[in-house]
Design a protein around this motif. Structure first.
Motif, mmCIF file in Angstrom:
data_model
loop_
_atom_site.group_PDB
_atom_site.id
_atom_site.type_symbol
_atom_site.label_atom_id
_atom_site.label_comp_id
_atom_site.label_asym_id
_atom_site.label_seq_id
_atom_site.Cartn_x
_atom_site.Cartn_y
_atom_site.Cartn_z
ATOM 1 N N HIS A 27 0.803 -1.133 0.026
ATOM 2 C CA HIS A 27 -0.051 -0.030 0.074
ATOM 3 C C HIS A 27 0.972 1.413 -0.253
ATOM 4 O O HIS A 27 1.841 1.551 0.481
ATOM 5 N N ASN B 200 0.685 5.591 -0.294
ATOM 6 C CA ASN B 200 -0.266 6.941 0.221
ATOM 7 C C ASN B 200 0.442 8.136 -0.769
ATOM 8 O O ASN B 200 0.908 9.052 -0.239
ATOM 9 N N GLU C 13 -5.019 6.923 -2.237
ATOM 10 C CA GLU C 13 -4.341 5.538 -1.662
ATOM 11 C C GLU C 13 -3.950 4.819 -3.004
ATOM 12 O O GLU C 13 -4.840 4.907 -4.186
#
Length: 842
Positions: A781, A783, A788
């Motif tokens: 993941h 940011n 996102e």
């Protein structure tokens, strides 16, 4: 009649005022998006009583006047506790905050009631976020492939997204999208499902002990709810993968009042492969010989793609009224085109030339269109109603066409012996097209009535108009010599289906709770009508606070039949209605189980079930899906089925590591004894397997699934799936002999031999090798400033298991025996398949 019932219920609701009882009601929703939360808990610890929110987030709890501490909780959300002064009827909308990180103090996946407290057995809710966390086939998140990992549910074959529940067939699953039946749930011949996970809010599977509000299928209910759309602010999400890309947009039209969501997905293999196909399928050359130039050009193009589109608008008319409009459309398209041109031109004499042109097209297309218009209304703080108008259509079309042109010019002599120029031109064309479809138009109204915490009553009515169009065949040809056009039509069949139901989930004592109901249905087609009363029961008894025993009984009737003769989910599978010759399918099922909550960390269940099915249909040998000439009743036979087994399920729902282990031990059989029709004279059913009982193709003795999701930190998480299943049952040739009528000793001198006749044994008496594989997925993941992002890397079939897809016979030369021998060969479909995709939110 409905007015009288509503009046009576409203009067009963008002009687509670005489006993100084008051009602706390409202809606539970996501604090950030306004999405209504289905099945959220409303619990009063002091009284040890509570309730759950319904499909639209509505709840109602009636208590004596006092002060209470009420706790609200839901899957993946932080629990909240409020103190309320219930000295009058109170209406309040509760907003829960979603948990964004997995910490031990957070409630991840805790349902409205713990497993040992639920009345309903054989039911599993699967959070969409959990579905997205698991490894995905070719990077495409698939709801149905996740459902296949649950005990009691099996996949048909390698990579197929079809589901077979407790010995049932693919037609025996009632699959609902926003309350509307979906007839075809597969893309790419079953390898992908039609459900786009980005547009889905909730997934519920029921395998037995069916509540009375459900009917029309024998084996399962898969209830899928679409998102409503963020009514606070605009958001979007999507993904780019190897096979397809998708994009979802949602947001308010009028903040806190009207919102929308639209989600689309499309594959692009056809676009990427088109240049390669054109290059490989194209050829041309030109040469000159004896003053004539010869030119040939050949080109071909082929492709396949599918797409889905989900859209929904919801509008708040007032505090007691809401309106929803949802639409889904999806389609698969395959095509093949080929062109050929041949020319010859005389270099020195333009009057001598020839040209031939030929073009052939083939197309295949199938898809769904469904729509629902729903109106929610609160008649009182105890009585909630949902009225729905529905439309559902599935169609399948295949066709081919050709056209050719022939033109030439040359010299010839007339009757006087003079040389003259003669030219001619003629065209040919032809068309073949086959179309079949099923269409439903329906209206239903469902009521939720909560008189007090001990009773949760549901009742309603559903009416539906079916139109079956099993097959329309069009043939036409135009040529220089003749023209013709033929239209062959299997007559459209119109039918009416209706049902009413009532059920009550009530608390008999502090430890004993039960759900009892009745489903009454009617189906009318042409001059024949069928009626069915289907009692339903499920109950649980708490042995301790953490352990309960459960039991259920369900009687089911299914009016629709699916004509299919393949292990794949093909668009040629045809939905047909019962007739005076072929009646509806019927079943009954009992189940007994134990449920246990272990340290609030693990949910454990063990269930045994037994099910019998009657009036099942199967194609006779040598029949096909094209229903031209004969009726479909002439092509099928009728029999029965049986399934029984044990299912074990343990699930961890809290912490950084979550997942489940499921095991199924089961036996499933079919029997088609043949014989005379019980009512119609001179109508005889053909037996299968000489009338003897045989294992169902998907009789799977052992079935194991293991899923693990682990979050290392906020940036990295991974998922693992391992599955094992007993091999499918198949029928193979046991011996062969020479057809005497085709044998001639002289032929063998020239390499021609007689026909071999295969001798088959008992149906489905041979097992293919066991199926097992390991899938791994890793999510990283990020940011970025705009939102996102998630990179997903995965591998399907990590250790490259050669799982059998089908087995066929072949001839090989045996050097030792100096003769040919027959051998069985296995075809495997998927080796290890890596995948990569990128998902984003903004």
């Amino acid at each position: 009649m409905i007015r009288k019932i509503l009046y009576l219920l409203c009067c009963l609701s008002s009687l509670s005022l005489l006993g100084q009882d008051h009602t706390f009601s409202g809606y539970i929703e996501d604090a950030e998006s306004g999405e209504k939360l289905i099945g959220a808990t409303i619990y009063v610890a002091d009284k040890e009583i509570g309730t759950v929110s319904n499909t639209y987030g509505f709840f109602s709890l009636t208590l004596p006047a006092s002060t209470y501490k009420v706790q609200f909780s839901y899957i993946g959300y932080q629990s909240q506790e409020f103190e309320i002064q219930l000295d009058k009827d109170l209406q309040e909308n509760i907003r829960l905050q979603s948990t964004l990180t997995l910490k031990e103090v957070e409630i991840i996946g805790e349902t409205a009631e713990q497993i040992q407290e639920e009345t309903q057995m054989s039911t599993i809710d699967v959070p969409v976020e959990q579905i997205k966390a698991l490894p995905a086939f070719m990077g495409e998140v698939d709801i149905l492939k996740t459902i296949q990992l649950l005990p009691g549910v099996q996949s048909g074959s390698e990579g197929n997204s079809g589901i077979y529940v407790r010995g049932g067939g693919p037609d025996q699953n009632l699959i609902l999208l926003d309350g509307v039946p979906v007839y075809n749930v597969s893309h790419l011949f079953g390898f992908f499902s039609v459900f786009n996970a980005d547009a889905i809010k909730n997934v519920e599977l029921i395998k037995g002990g069916f509540p009375a509000r459900y009917g029309g299928r024998l084996s399962s209910v898969l209830n899928i709810s679409m998102k409503e759309g963020n009514n606070k602010e605009f958001h979007g999400e999507g993904s780019i993968g190897l096979v397809a890309s998708k994009l979802t947009l949602e947001g308010p039209i009028i903040k806190d009042k009207t919102s929308f969501i639209i989600s689309g997905r499309r594959t692009y293999i056809d676009l990427l492969a088109r240049p390669l196909i054109k290059s490989e399928g194209s050829d041309s050359y030109s040469e000159t010989y004896n003053d004539i130039t010869y030119t040939n050009e050949e080109s071909a193009n082929a492709g396949y793609y599918f797409y889905d589109l989900n859209a929904k608008i919801n509008h708040k008319l007032g505090e007691k009224d809401r309106l929803y409009l949802s639409v889904y459309t999806g389609r698969d398209k395959g095509f093949f085109e080929e062109e050929y041109t041949s020319e010859n031109n005389h270099i020195s004499d333009p009057n001598i030339y020839g040209m031939y042109y030929d073009k052939t097209d083939f197309s295949l297309s199938w898809g769904n269109f469904i729509g629902a218009l729903r109106w929610n209304h609160e008649f009182s703080n105890k009585l909630f109603a949902n009225t729905t108008l529905t439309y559902s259509r599935y169609d399948f079309t295949t066709g081919s066409s050709y056209e050719s042109e022939n033109e030439f010019s040359d010299y010839q002599y007339d009757n006087n012996g003079n040389q003259v120029v003669f030219s001619d031109k003629y065209n040919d064309s032809g068309l073949f097209e086959y179309v079949s479809d099923i269409r439903d138009i329906g209206a239903k109204i469902d009521f939720d009535y909560v008189p007090n915490p001990k009773h949760y009553i549901k009742f309603g009515y559903n009416g539906m108009l079916h139109r079956f169009r099993p097959g329309i065949l069009s043939l036409s040809e135009t040529s220089q010599n003749d023209d013709y056009e033929i239209n062959l039509n299997s007559n459209d069949v119109n039918a009416v289906e209706m049902y009413i139901y009532g059920e009550d989930d009530f608390k008999v004592s502090p430890r004993f709770k039960m759900n009892i109901g009745l489903h009454a249905s009617m189906f009318s087609v042409r001059d024949t009508s069928y009626f069915s009363l289907q009692p339903r029961f499920s109950g649980r008894f708490l042995l301790t606070d953490q352990t309960s025993v459960k039991a259920s009984y369900a009687n089911m009737t299914q009016y629709l039949h699916l004509l299919t003769n393949s292990s794949l989910t093909l668009p040629t599978d045809l939905w047909v209605s019962p007739t005076d010759i072929i009646g509806p399918q019927r079943s009954w099922q009992v189940a007994l189980g134990v449920a246990h909550n272990l340290n609030s960390q693990f949910e454990v269940s063990l269930e045994g079930y037994y099910k019998e099915m009657d009036d099942l249909i199967s194609y006779k040998e040598g029949t096909s899906f094209v229903l031209i000439g004969d009726t479909w009743e002439d092509k099928v036979t009728v029999g029965k089925g049986k399934s029984y087994g044990l299912e074990f399920f343990i699930q961890k729902k809290k912490g950084k590591t979550t997942g489940w282990l499921g095991y199924t031990l089961s036996w499933t059989t079919r029997q088609f004894p043949g014989g005379l029709h019980p009512v119609i004279p001179n109508w005889e059913y053909a037996p299968i397997n000489f009338g003897n009982e045989y294992p169902y193709k998907y009789d799977r003795r052992h079935d194991i699934s293991l899923t693990i999701s682990h979050k290392f930190n906020d940036r990295i998480d991974m998922g693992i799936v391992w599955v094992y299943g007993t091999g499918n049952a198949i029928t193979l040739s046991e011996s062969q002999y020479i057809d005497a009528d085709s044998f001639n000793p002289l032929y063998s001198m020239y390499g021609f031999y007689a026909n071999n006749i295969q001798q088959y044994g008992e149906k489905n008496s041979v097992r293919m090798a066991a199926y097992h594989r390991l899938d791994i997925g890793l999510n990283i993941h990020t940011n970025p400033k705009w939102g996102e992002g998630t990179w997903s890397f995965g591998a399907y079939n990590v250790y490259n298991r050669k799982n059998p897809f089908f087995i066929y016979t072949d001839n090989e030369f045996d050097p030792e025996a100096q003769q040919s021998k027959t051998v069985f060969k296995q075809v495997s479909l998927f080796p290890i398949i890596p995948s990569i995709s990128y998902a984003f939110k903004f």
